[in-house]
Design a protein around this motif. Structure first.
Motif, PDB file in Angstrom:
ATOM      1  N   GLU A  65       0.836  -1.204   0.000  1.00 56.24           N
ATOM      2  CA  GLU A  65       0.000   0.000   0.000  1.00 56.24           C
ATOM      3  C   GLU A  65       0.871   1.254   0.000  1.00 56.24           C
ATOM      4  O   GLU A  65       0.615   2.202  -0.741  1.00 56.24           O
ATOM      5  CB  GLU A  65      -0.890  -0.016   1.239  1.00 56.24           C
ATOM      6  N   ASP A  92      -9.980   9.958  -8.271  1.00 54.77           N
ATOM      7  CA  ASP A  92      -9.878   8.998  -7.165  1.00 54.77           C
ATOM      8  C   ASP A  92      -8.452   8.885  -6.640  1.00 54.77           C
ATOM      9  O   ASP A  92      -8.241   8.714  -5.438  1.00 54.77           O
ATOM     10  CB  ASP A  92     -10.381   7.622  -7.586  1.00 54.77           C
ATOM     11  N   LYS A  93      -7.461   8.961  -7.529  1.00 54.66           N
ATOM     12  CA  LYS A  93      -6.070   8.850  -7.092  1.00 54.66           C
ATOM     13  C   LYS A  93      -5.639  10.081  -6.293  1.00 54.66           C
ATOM     14  O   LYS A  93      -4.910   9.973  -5.319  1.00 54.66           O
ATOM     15  CB  LYS A  93      -5.127   8.633  -8.279  1.00 54.66           C
ATOM     16  N   GLU A 116      -7.025   9.639  -2.945  1.00 54.93           N
ATOM     17  CA  GLU A 116      -6.234   8.648  -2.214  1.00 54.93           C
ATOM     18  C   GLU A 116      -4.988   9.296  -1.585  1.00 54.93           C
ATOM     19  O   GLU A 116      -4.658   9.034  -0.429  1.00 54.93           O
ATOM     20  CB  GLU A 116      -5.817   7.540  -3.189  1.00 54.93           C
TER      21      GLU A 116
END
Length: 136
Positions: free
Chosen positions: A37, A112-113, A116
């Motif tokens: 991750e 979305d990135k 994140e």
């Protein structure tokens, strides 16, 4: 030179054989998942760390996306091959997407990135605030 010194910074995220051999399997799996991750997040941050790539993201955001390479080349002082190279890196990091219309590829931001990245940084900030409060 020992093995640790020869590793690239990216490979240092991968546990060594001695690290994984001495840890229980369940703990190792959680640790490896966390490292994967973190490695994904590092890839995103590296893409943003390039001035050209960051500028391309800004241009796409300002224009609402959907710009082709030639339009980006007009707005940034770099050649078409250089701009295309940096767009490929942003695509690889999944910060942007591309759609083909006729003979042109049009690029757009994948929000979305960015979300994140923001969430990861907020979580680090939250941990720091908690630690600071615990020390008071």
């Amino acid at each position: 030179m020992n093995t640790q010194q020869q590793r690239s910074p990216h490979l240092s995220l991968i546990p060594s054989v001695t690290e994984t051999a001495s840890a229980p399997a369940e703990h190792t799996n959680r640790r490896e998942a966390g490292l994967e991750e973190d490695a994904d997040l590092v890839l995103l941050l590296e893409a943003l760390a390039s001035p050209i790539q960051f500028r391309l993201l800004r241009l796409l955001a300002q224009e609402g996306g959907n710009l082709c390479v030639s339009e980006l080349v007009e707005r940034i002082p770099r050649s078409q091959p250089v701009v295309s190279h940096h767009l490929r890196l942003l695509l690889f990091a999944r910060l942007i997407g591309v759609k083909q219309q006729g003979t042109h590829n049009y690029y757009y931001i994948l929000p979305d990135k960015l979300k994140e990245i923001r969430e990861a940084l907020v979580s680090v900030e939250h941990l720091l605030q908690q630690r600071h409060e615990d020390q008071l």
